[in-house]
Write a protein that holds these residues in place. Structure first.
Motif, mmCIF file in Angstrom:
data_model
loop_
_atom_site.group_PDB
_atom_site.id
_atom_site.type_symbol
_atom_site.label_atom_id
_atom_site.label_comp_id
_atom_site.label_asym_id
_atom_site.label_seq_id
_atom_site.Cartn_x
_atom_site.Cartn_y
_atom_site.Cartn_z
ATOM 1 N N ASN B 35 22.945 -5.643 -0.419
ATOM 2 C CA ASN B 35 22.694 -5.201 -1.796
ATOM 3 C C ASN B 35 23.966 -4.545 -2.313
ATOM 4 O OD1 ASN B 35 19.765 -5.588 -2.519
ATOM 5 N ND2 ASN B 35 19.607 -4.606 -0.508
ATOM 6 N N VAL B 36 24.340 -4.879 -3.526
ATOM 7 C CA VAL B 36 25.519 -4.248 -4.108
ATOM 8 C C VAL B 36 25.147 -3.668 -5.460
ATOM 9 C CG1 VAL B 36 27.868 -4.596 -4.936
ATOM 10 C CG2 VAL B 36 27.088 -5.816 -2.910
ATOM 11 N N ASN B 46 19.512 -8.414 -1.810
ATOM 12 C CA ASN B 46 19.032 -8.950 -0.531
ATOM 13 C C ASN B 46 19.624 -10.291 -0.146
ATOM 14 O OD1 ASN B 46 17.306 -6.815 0.109
ATOM 15 N ND2 ASN B 46 15.844 -7.561 -1.418
ATOM 16 N N ILE B 47 20.916 -10.324 -0.033
ATOM 17 C CA ILE B 47 21.565 -11.582 0.332
ATOM 18 C C ILE B 47 21.615 -11.712 1.850
ATOM 19 C CG2 ILE B 47 23.654 -12.972 0.082
ATOM 20 C CD1 ILE B 47 22.348 -12.329 -2.588
ATOM 21 N N ARG B 85 28.718 0.290 -4.699
ATOM 22 C CA ARG B 85 28.041 0.735 -3.491
ATOM 23 C C ARG B 85 27.469 -0.485 -2.785
ATOM 24 N NH1 ARG B 85 23.079 2.939 -2.807
ATOM 25 N NH2 ARG B 85 22.625 2.704 -5.008
ATOM 26 N N VAL B 86 27.751 -0.606 -1.509
ATOM 27 C CA VAL B 86 27.315 -1.777 -0.762
ATOM 28 C C VAL B 86 26.361 -1.340 0.354
ATOM 29 C CG1 VAL B 86 28.079 -3.745 0.635
ATOM 30 C CG2 VAL B 86 29.531 -2.903 -1.222
ATOM 31 N N THR B 87 25.204 -2.011 0.485
ATOM 32 C CA THR B 87 24.322 -1.744 1.622
ATOM 33 C C THR B 87 24.037 -3.058 2.337
ATOM 34 O OG1 THR B 87 22.292 -2.071 0.368
ATOM 35 C CG2 THR B 87 23.175 0.158 0.414
ATOM 36 N N GLY B 88 23.518 -2.960 3.550
ATOM 37 C CA GLY B 88 23.195 -4.169 4.311
ATOM 38 C C GLY B 88 24.006 -4.232 5.583
ATOM 39 N N ILE B 97 30.987 -4.699 10.145
ATOM 40 C CA ILE B 97 32.147 -4.558 9.248
ATOM 41 C C ILE B 97 32.179 -3.182 8.584
ATOM 42 C CG2 ILE B 97 33.107 -5.377 7.066
ATOM 43 C CD1 ILE B 97 32.255 -8.185 7.849
ATOM 44 N N TYR B 98 30.999 -2.684 8.234
ATOM 45 C CA TYR B 98 30.969 -1.436 7.467
ATOM 46 C C TYR B 98 30.785 -0.196 8.342
ATOM 47 C CZ TYR B 98 31.213 -3.595 2.908
ATOM 48 O OH TYR B 98 31.664 -4.268 1.808
#
Lengths: 427, 276
Positions: B35-36, B46-47, B85-88, B97-98
């Motif tokens: 989610n971005v 939700n990718i 903001r990036v989640t996942g 990666i995060y």
């Protein structure tokens, strides 16, 4: 509405549209014309008043460097020689030109024609080369500033004698000297080789020049690295929050604070609190650095912002760290803009007099400063001081000092343009 | 129309395993529940997507659908945007990666990127390619570096054209050459994955053809994720395609299947030029 009527309507409006454009162009041309006129008036006035200051009336005298005057006991000691009666030598040579003048009053009038710099000039010569003592040489020696003014036509001889600072008999003496062709207008080296003086023919701007140079180098050394570092931090590292916004607004405000306030700050902090010397280029440089600092930050930030984001992406994309991205790619691209902005800021600092007056640089300083801690004058303050002096001779000196100041401003701006062109990376 | 779109998007839930690829291929990169957000706006929802070795995956979809945003999540280039903001879960060969363990510099050394507009550094051709290896200390000697630069330029199909003027500015090249220079710069650090954000959109057809040929060759060694607006380009170079629509990943599958027989109505409309 048919086709031809639309054409008509457009045609009708077309005229007014073009007129508008032409009118706007004329407004622009007019403003530029006005600006040029003022610039021409400004330069003509300064140059026409000031160019004469680069010459100074001198007289060729055959002086006898007699031991009696310089070193009666023949000690050969420099300290002894330094206090020799060099004025006496000049007067003796000068009286010889007027064998008929005998009375003390007339002799005094004669003496007033000579500059007190004449004796000093001989003193310097002799101290440099003691072997001259005892010989007889021809020298060009400066005349008093009133004589200089008379020869330059700045004194109205038709005024009643009491309203002039030069008497009828003195004018007569000068005429005799002119007939003998031993008075000449020589290039005024004193202007560039000595400090301030109460006598306009002995006043020079070297002291102010050195003071300004010392000050500007301190300003640059402090304001440039700090300003660029602050700009890089604010632009690249600082988080975007209210505190940083607050700082940004204040930097912009600081750039607009009247310079005299910085002078007061310098007086309170550097001189009164930290006990730094008054009238010193060190304090002047610090004050000007404070003043230039926000300008450097603003110019640097604008320049950093103008670097295309694609370059940032490219560098980050190959895995450059933030600091590598900045120093390898962004800063080189921003540097021409940063330098130009900073030099323009420095040029403003060079021309600033108000804060320097607050920290005592308005004092009368004869010596040429040899370190940033010595008392010193500065170019714009020198202009202010000379413009305030009552003697006629200082009028042209003021204009000359302005010309020197303008020359330096011009040089700095040219340097800015040159640097910009040299480091500008085109793509 | 808007309502129908929304309805169609909701249909997507049927394909739960939408982004996964057949297990026979090795997965290089996988993204789960990405989610971005840009401030309050949600750009991606939700990718789920996996990227396999030696494949070109094309991200297609109308403008503003989040393709480029998604691409920039994969090398954390979105980190530079404050409001983003990036989640996942994002992983590169099993590593998160995060997570704090993954250094962003190292990540970008392993995930190269080619941008929409050719953006060579305003330095020489040589410097452009050598910069990455230099800062990462990949080569130990000048000779080795020279060889790597030559090799990268050769792989990008640029060496023949520039070998006589390798020290002239990279910006003096033509647009197509500049883009190949950028590809050479990306492969010089030997990444696992190359991200390409519409690499041909600023180029003429001949330069495009060269780049496409190059992508075909490069996929032997690298996984390539490519955003493109050109349907025909996606068809020509990609093995799989993913269709994005208003922040949703609608459908992903073999390029051939997506183009010939899309499962989803929205994909069909886009492929046939009815949306976008």
């Amino acid at each position: 509405m048919n086709k031809s009527s639309i054409t008509e309507i457009v045609n009708k409006n077309l005229k007014t549209r073009y007129k508008k454009e032409a009118r706007f162009q004329r407004y622009g041309q007019f403003s530029i014309f006005v600006a040029i006129i003022f610039l021409v008036i400004f330069f003509t006035s300064i140059i026409s008043k000031g160019y004469t200051a680069f010459n100074q009336a001198e007289i060729r005298l055959n002086v006898n460097l007699d031991y009696e005057y310089i070193d009666p006991d023949r000690t050969g000691n420099i300290e002894e020689i330094r206090y020799g009666d060099f004025d006496g030598i000049v007067y003796e040579a000068f009286y010889k030109l007027f064998p008929k003048v005998k009375s003390r009053a007339d002799k005094r009038e004669l003496r007033e024609l000579l500059s007190s710099g004449a004796g000093i000039k001989i003193q310097r010569l002799v101290i440099e080369d003691i072997s001259l003592i005892g010989s007889q040489i021809d020298l060009w020696l400066p005349l008093d500033d009133e004589v200089d003014m008379l020869l330059k036509g700045n004194i109205d001889v038709d005024l009643p004698e009491s309203s002039r600072r030069i008497s009828d008999s003195q004018i007569n003496f000068i005429k005799q000297l002119q007939e003998q062709k031993i008075i000449e207008n020589k290039f005024n080296t004193t202007l560039f080789t000595s400090g301030d003086s109460r006598e306009s023919e002995q006043a020079g701007i070297l002291g102010a020049l050195v003071g300004s140079a010392l000050m500007l180098s301190i300003t640059f050394m402090i304001a440039f690295p700090l300003g660029v570092a602050a700009a890089i931090y604010l632009e690249e590292f600082a988080p975007k929050n209210r505190f940083i916004d607050f700082i940004e607004v204040n930097i912009n405000n600081l750039a607009a604070v009247p310079s005299i306030i910085y002078g007061l700050l310098g007086l309170a902090v550097f001189i009164n609190y930290l006990g730094m010397p008054r009238s010193a280029p060190l304090v002047g440089g610090l004050v000007l650095a404070l003043m230039t600092f926000p300008v450097v930050i603003i110019a640097s930030r604008a320049s950093l912002q103008s670097v295309p984001p694609s370059i940032r992406d490219a560098a980050l994309g190959v895995g450059a760290s933030k600091i590598q991205t900045i120093f390898d790619h962004i800063l080189p691209l921003a540097l021409p803009g940063i330098l130009t902005g900073s030099i323009i800021g420095m040029a403003r600092a060079l021309g600033e007099s108000a804060p320097l007056i607050m920290i005592g640089m308005v004092a009368f300083v004869v010596d040429i400063p040899s370190s940033p801690l010595d008392s010193s004058a500065a170019l714009p303050v020198q202009v202010y001081l000379w413009a305030d002096s009552p003697e006629r001779g200082f009028v042209e000196k003021t204009s000359a000092a302005i010309m020197v100041l303008l020359t330096f401003l011009l040089l700095m701006n040219s340097l800015a343009i040159w640097l910009r062109n040299k480091y500008e990376i085109k793509w | 129309m808007k309502n129908i779109d929304q309805h169609n998007v909701n249909q997507k839930k049927e394909f739960e395993t939408v982004g996964s690829i057949s297990s026979s291929k090795d997965v290089v990169m996988s993204v789960k529940d990405c989610n971005v957000f840009y401030g309050e706006n949600q750009a991606l929802k939700n990718i789920n997507l996996e990227v396999g070795k030696s494949e070109v995956i094309a991200l297609i979809g109308p403008s503003g659908c989040g393709k480029s945003t998604f691409l920039r999540c994969l090398n954390r280039l979105n980190d530079t945007i404050d409001s983003c903001r990036v989640t996942g879960e994002f992983s590169l060969e099993g590593e998160d990666i995060y997570s704090g363990d993954m250094d962003v510099v190292l990540l970008r050394a392993r995930v190269g990127m080619v941008f929409q507009k050719p953006n060579p550094f305003p330095k020489s051709i040589y410097e452009n390619v050598a910069y990455g290896p230099k800062i990462h200390g990949i080569t130990s000697s000048k000779r080795e570096l020279d060889e790597l630069v030559d090799l990268s330029l050769d792989r990008a199909g640029l060496l023949e054209e520039v070998k006589d003027r390798i020290h002239s500015p990279g910006t003096s090249l033509s647009g197509g050459q500049q883009q190949r220079l950028c590809i050479a710069r990306a492969i010089a650090i030997k990444p696992d994955v190359i991200l390409m954000d519409e690499p041909c959109s600023a180029l003429d057809p001949i330069a495009t053809e060269k780049i496409e040929g190059l992508i075909n060759e490069l996929k032997e060694n690298y996984a390539i994720v490519m955003v493109t607006h050109s349907m025909s380009q996606a068809a020509r170079v990609s093995q799989r395609a993913a269709y994005f629509h208003l922040g949703d990943l609608i459908e992903v599958g073999d390029t051939k299947k997506i183009f010939e027989d899309p499962e989803h109505e929205l994909t069909k409309n886009y492929i046939h030029g009815r949306t976008g």
